[in-house]
Design a protein around this motif. Structure first.
Motif, mmCIF file in Angstrom:
data_model
loop_
_atom_site.group_PDB
_atom_site.id
_atom_site.type_symbol
_atom_site.label_atom_id
_atom_site.label_comp_id
_atom_site.label_asym_id
_atom_site.label_seq_id
_atom_site.Cartn_x
_atom_site.Cartn_y
_atom_site.Cartn_z
ATOM 1 N N GLY A 51 37.430 15.315 36.358
ATOM 2 C CA GLY A 51 36.125 14.779 35.951
ATOM 3 C C GLY A 51 35.235 14.362 37.101
ATOM 4 O O GLY A 51 34.310 13.563 36.906
ATOM 5 N N ASP A 52 35.450 14.901 38.294
ATOM 6 C CA ASP A 52 34.681 14.491 39.466
ATOM 7 C C ASP A 52 33.413 15.303 39.691
ATOM 8 O O ASP A 52 32.714 15.099 40.687
ATOM 9 N N LEU A 53 33.113 16.242 38.807
ATOM 10 C CA LEU A 53 31.872 17.001 38.868
ATOM 11 C C LEU A 53 31.032 16.660 37.644
ATOM 12 O O LEU A 53 31.564 16.427 36.563
ATOM 13 N N SER A 54 29.718 16.659 37.809
ATOM 14 C CA SER A 54 28.884 16.299 36.662
ATOM 15 C C SER A 54 29.011 17.318 35.541
ATOM 16 O O SER A 54 28.885 16.963 34.364
ATOM 17 N N CYS A 55 29.314 18.587 35.873
ATOM 18 C CA CYS A 55 29.508 19.575 34.806
ATOM 19 C C CYS A 55 30.822 19.368 34.063
ATOM 20 O O CYS A 55 31.053 20.012 33.030
ATOM 21 N N TYR A 56 31.684 18.494 34.565
ATOM 22 C CA TYR A 56 32.926 18.125 33.879
ATOM 23 C C TYR A 56 32.898 16.659 33.418
ATOM 24 O O TYR A 56 33.949 16.092 33.119
ATOM 25 N N GLY A 57 31.709 16.070 33.394
ATOM 26 C CA GLY A 57 31.587 14.737 32.805
ATOM 27 C C GLY A 57 31.296 13.594 33.749
ATOM 28 O O GLY A 57 31.107 12.457 33.291
ATOM 29 N N GLN A 58 31.255 13.827 35.065
ATOM 30 C CA GLN A 58 30.949 12.750 35.994
ATOM 31 C C GLN A 58 29.511 12.271 35.780
ATOM 32 O O GLN A 58 28.571 13.071 35.783
ATOM 33 N N PHE A 224 37.563 23.098 51.831
ATOM 34 C CA PHE A 224 37.125 21.783 52.291
ATOM 35 C C PHE A 224 38.298 20.806 52.256
ATOM 36 O O PHE A 224 39.185 20.915 51.399
ATOM 37 N N ASN A 225 38.294 19.848 53.177
ATOM 38 C CA ASN A 225 39.279 18.770 53.081
ATOM 39 C C ASN A 225 38.739 17.608 52.254
ATOM 40 O O ASN A 225 39.459 16.643 51.986
ATOM 41 N N ALA A 226 37.501 17.663 51.844
ATOM 42 C CA ALA A 226 36.902 16.637 50.986
ATOM 43 C C ALA A 226 37.311 16.879 49.529
ATOM 44 O O ALA A 226 37.474 18.026 49.107
ATOM 45 N N PRO A 227 37.477 15.779 48.764
ATOM 46 C CA PRO A 227 37.351 14.374 49.156
ATOM 47 C C PRO A 227 38.693 13.694 49.468
ATOM 48 O O PRO A 227 38.911 12.530 49.080
ATOM 49 N N HIS A 228 39.584 14.394 50.164
ATOM 50 C CA HIS A 228 40.862 13.822 50.593
ATOM 51 C C HIS A 228 40.611 12.636 51.529
ATOM 52 O O HIS A 228 39.630 12.623 52.282
ATOM 53 N N TYR A 229 41.508 11.636 51.470
ATOM 54 C CA TYR A 229 41.397 10.534 52.431
ATOM 55 C C TYR A 229 41.522 11.050 53.864
ATOM 56 O O TYR A 229 42.032 12.162 54.070
ATOM 57 N N PRO A 230 41.056 10.346 54.880
ATOM 58 C CA PRO A 230 40.514 8.984 54.879
ATOM 59 C C PRO A 230 39.145 8.905 54.195
ATOM 60 O O PRO A 230 38.407 9.886 54.168
ATOM 61 N N TRP A 231 38.846 7.722 53.687
ATOM 62 C CA TRP A 231 37.648 7.524 52.881
ATOM 63 C C TRP A 231 36.451 7.303 53.795
ATOM 64 O O TRP A 231 36.087 6.179 54.126
ATOM 65 N N GLU A 232 35.835 8.404 54.186
ATOM 66 C CA GLU A 232 34.719 8.379 55.124
ATOM 67 C C GLU A 232 33.623 9.309 54.637
ATOM 68 O O GLU A 232 33.799 10.526 54.599
ATOM 69 N N ASP A 291 42.811 21.767 44.589
ATOM 70 C CA ASP A 291 44.222 22.071 44.832
ATOM 71 C C ASP A 291 45.168 21.258 43.970
ATOM 72 O O ASP A 291 46.328 21.623 43.801
ATOM 73 N N ASN A 292 44.710 20.160 43.426
ATOM 74 C CA ASN A 292 45.526 19.337 42.526
ATOM 75 C C ASN A 292 44.630 18.300 41.888
ATOM 76 O O ASN A 292 43.421 18.244 42.160
ATOM 77 N N GLY A 293 45.219 17.443 41.059
ATOM 78 C CA GLY A 293 44.436 16.401 40.410
ATOM 79 C C GLY A 293 43.943 15.354 41.384
ATOM 80 O O GLY A 293 44.254 15.377 42.578
ATOM 81 N N GLY A 294 43.159 14.419 40.870
ATOM 82 C CA GLY A 294 42.461 13.457 41.712
ATOM 83 C C GLY A 294 43.337 12.366 42.286
ATOM 84 O O GLY A 294 44.402 12.036 41.755
ATOM 85 N N GLU A 295 42.845 11.789 43.378
ATOM 86 C CA GLU A 295 43.515 10.683 44.055
ATOM 87 C C GLU A 295 42.968 9.360 43.540
ATOM 88 O O GLU A 295 42.358 9.308 42.467
ATOM 89 N N ARG A 296 43.108 8.285 44.322
ATOM 90 C CA ARG A 296 42.914 6.931 43.779
ATOM 91 C C ARG A 296 41.501 6.603 43.313
ATOM 92 O O ARG A 296 41.316 5.739 42.449
ATOM 93 N N PHE A 297 40.451 7.252 43.826
ATOM 94 C CA PHE A 297 39.087 6.961 43.385
ATOM 95 C C PHE A 297 38.529 8.028 42.451
ATOM 96 O O PHE A 297 37.377 7.961 42.045
ATOM 97 N N SER A 298 39.346 9.011 42.114
ATOM 98 C CA SER A 298 38.879 10.120 41.288
ATOM 99 C C SER A 298 38.737 9.736 39.823
ATOM 100 O O SER A 298 39.382 8.799 39.331
ATOM 101 N N ARG A 299 37.933 10.527 39.140
ATOM 102 C CA ARG A 299 37.797 10.414 37.696
ATOM 103 C C ARG A 299 38.606 11.553 37.080
ATOM 104 O O ARG A 299 38.252 12.725 37.232
ATOM 105 N N THR A 300 39.702 11.211 36.440
ATOM 106 C CA THR A 300 40.543 12.235 35.815
ATOM 107 C C THR A 300 40.402 12.244 34.293
ATOM 108 O O THR A 300 41.147 12.936 33.606
#
Length: 472
Positions: A51-58, A224-232, A291-300
């Motif tokens: 859910g991290d894209l607006s076309c998927y509900g963000q 892309f390595n985004a939005p993988h941590y580090p949170w920058e 590549d996989n589901g979301g990490e700690r700040f993601s919207r799943t």
């Protein structure tokens, strides 16, 4: 008589011109076809949730450029990653096979304590390698994470060019040749100043411009390595200088996460604009996924779980494809798909073939992509993850799940949150899927012997209180 001679001369000269123009095609029948092969740009985000894209509900931020791929093409509503972490999924993606068939695929993920001989074997057929066989130029921009030099690397596994990082994570600003996770040009560490998502986007644009000149069909992976941590985010260079650990458990928030995804979206926009500027849009397939589901700040949402878990939130991903003139705009599909499907699907689109010695575990979904009225393929998908002894099977609407020695049966179509455990109500389905998982697992390599630490334990994530950081 003169008119007859002039007519014969005209015909002879005309045939000579035609022969000159198309003689190369007669010598090499694949040459003309090659110029009509679609270019392919495969964009992979890192740890982007369903859910991290607006076309998927963000709704907290917008991703208009990635959304445009969906509005111009097709969006999968039931797309899965091959694993809940990056290395295994990338193995499946590049080989078109279950990752557990290869030693590197049982690293979840590759880390500093992984065996030195764990990497993608150069002799194994790959998606870029198969594209090269049919005349494509191949480029990887971004994250590799399938083994280190000198034994492994993109240039050894089908790519002509590489601009990116070998490691699983890198700092968005501190990625110089002397850093612990440097940026590479081919196989040489380099120094380039800038936010790394922008650097990857800029190189993708340059690559498109180059291919527009030489007319060679190209397969370009932009990982892309985004939005993988580090949170920058792009304005967070002071944070880059502060942190000591790239896992970065003492930083990040929803605002920073949003800025990372928005910046990635802007770079996707640059790529799409470059295609348009060079007149390549109509003959280019563009794929965007994670590549996989979301990490700690993601919207799943609407799923539960996250990266490193075989709950739906750790496996369900955005997956979008467009191909102007071939895929109708604004389409959605309930076709169940998985990362390893992309290799047979995209090769079919380009007229290529799989290596018969290494048959794909994925499916060619091109018929379902080109025409959503075609019957949906019924799928049976398997997962295994050493941390917390996780096992899963999806067959039709049902999913068997084991996590931390607790067992479940869910109808994941009706119960997307995986709350109603049906294992006692449908004992026959539960036992059937459990037994099928056991048979499937025996056909794969064994899990690695080294312990696997659960990074989602309670000491790191407050909402996982009571979950111990055990190693098995």
């Amino acid at each position: 008589m003169m008119k007859k001679f002039e007519t014969q001369l005209f015909r002879r000269n005309f045939l000579q011109v035609i022969s000159t123009l198309f003689g190369a095609t007669a010598i090499n029948p694949n040459l003309f076809a090659q110029t009509n092969k679609p270019n392919i740009i495969f964009i992979l985000a890192d740890d982007l949730g369903y859910g991290d894209l607006s076309c998927y509900g963000q709704q907290d931020f917008k991703t208009p450029h990635i959304d445009s791929i969906a509005s111009d093409g097709l969006k999968f509503l039931q797309a899965y990653s091959n694993s809940a972490s990056c290395t295994p999924t990338r193995v499946a993606l590049i080989t078109g096979r279950y990752q557990m068939r290869l030693k590197v695929g049982i690293e979840e993920p590759l880390q500093t304590d992984s065996p030195k001989d764990a990497g993608l074997p150069p002799e194994h057929p790959t998606m870029p390698g198969q594209f090269k066989k049919i005349g494509y130029s191949t480029t990887l921009i971004g994250k590799w994470h399938l083994g280190d030099l000198p034994n492994f690397g993109p240039l050894k596994s089908g790519y002509d060019r590489f601009y990116g990082v070998f490691s699983g994570t890198t700092d968005y600003f501190n990625h110089g040749s002397k850093s612990s996770t440097p940026l590479y040009e081919q196989e040489i560490p380099i120094d380039r100043h800038g936010y790394i998502t922008n650097l990857f986007g800029d190189r993708a644009v340059e690559t498109i411009h180059q291919h527009a000149q030489n007319k060679t069909p190209f397969f370009m992976s932009v990982h892309f390595n985004a939005p993988h941590y580090p949170w920058e985010g792009p304005n967070d260079e002071p944070e880059s200088k502060r942190i000591k650990d790239l896992i970065h458990r003492d930083g990040g928030n929803l605002k920073i996460f949003a800025s990372m995804v928005e910046n990635m979206d802007e770079n996707v926009g640059k790529i799409l604009k470059a295609l348009s500027d060079k007149g390549l849009t109509d003959n280019t397939i563009v794929v965007f996924t994670s590549d996989n589901g979301g990490e700690r700040f993601s919207r799943t949402w609407p799923f539960s779980g996250m990266k490193n878990e075989l709950l739906e939130g750790g496996l369900r991903i955005p997956s979008i494809i467009k191909w102007p003139g071939k895929i109708s705009p604004n389409q959605t599909t309930q076709q169940v798909s998985i990362s390893m499907d992309w290799m047979p699907t995209l090769l079919a689109a380009a007229g290529g073939n799989l290596d018969p010695m290494y048959p794909s575990d994925g499916e060619n979904l091109l018929p379902q992509i080109l025409n959503t009225k075609n019957p949906i393929k019924q799928r049976k998908l398997f997962w295994r993850y050493k941390v917390a002894s996780q096992r899963a099977v999806r067959d039709g609407d049902y999913k068997y799940l084991q996590i931390a020695n607790n067992e479940f049966l869910f109808n994941v179509v009706e119960d997307q949150r995986e709350r109603a455990n049906l294992k006692d109500r449908h004992k026959d389905i539960f036992e059937k899927l459990k037994n099928e998982w056991t048979s499937w697992s025996l056909s794969m390599l064994n899990e690695r012997e080294r312990p696997a630490t659960f990074t989602n334990a309670g000491r790191g994530l407050a909402d996982h209180y009571g979950v111990v950081n055990s190693s098995k």
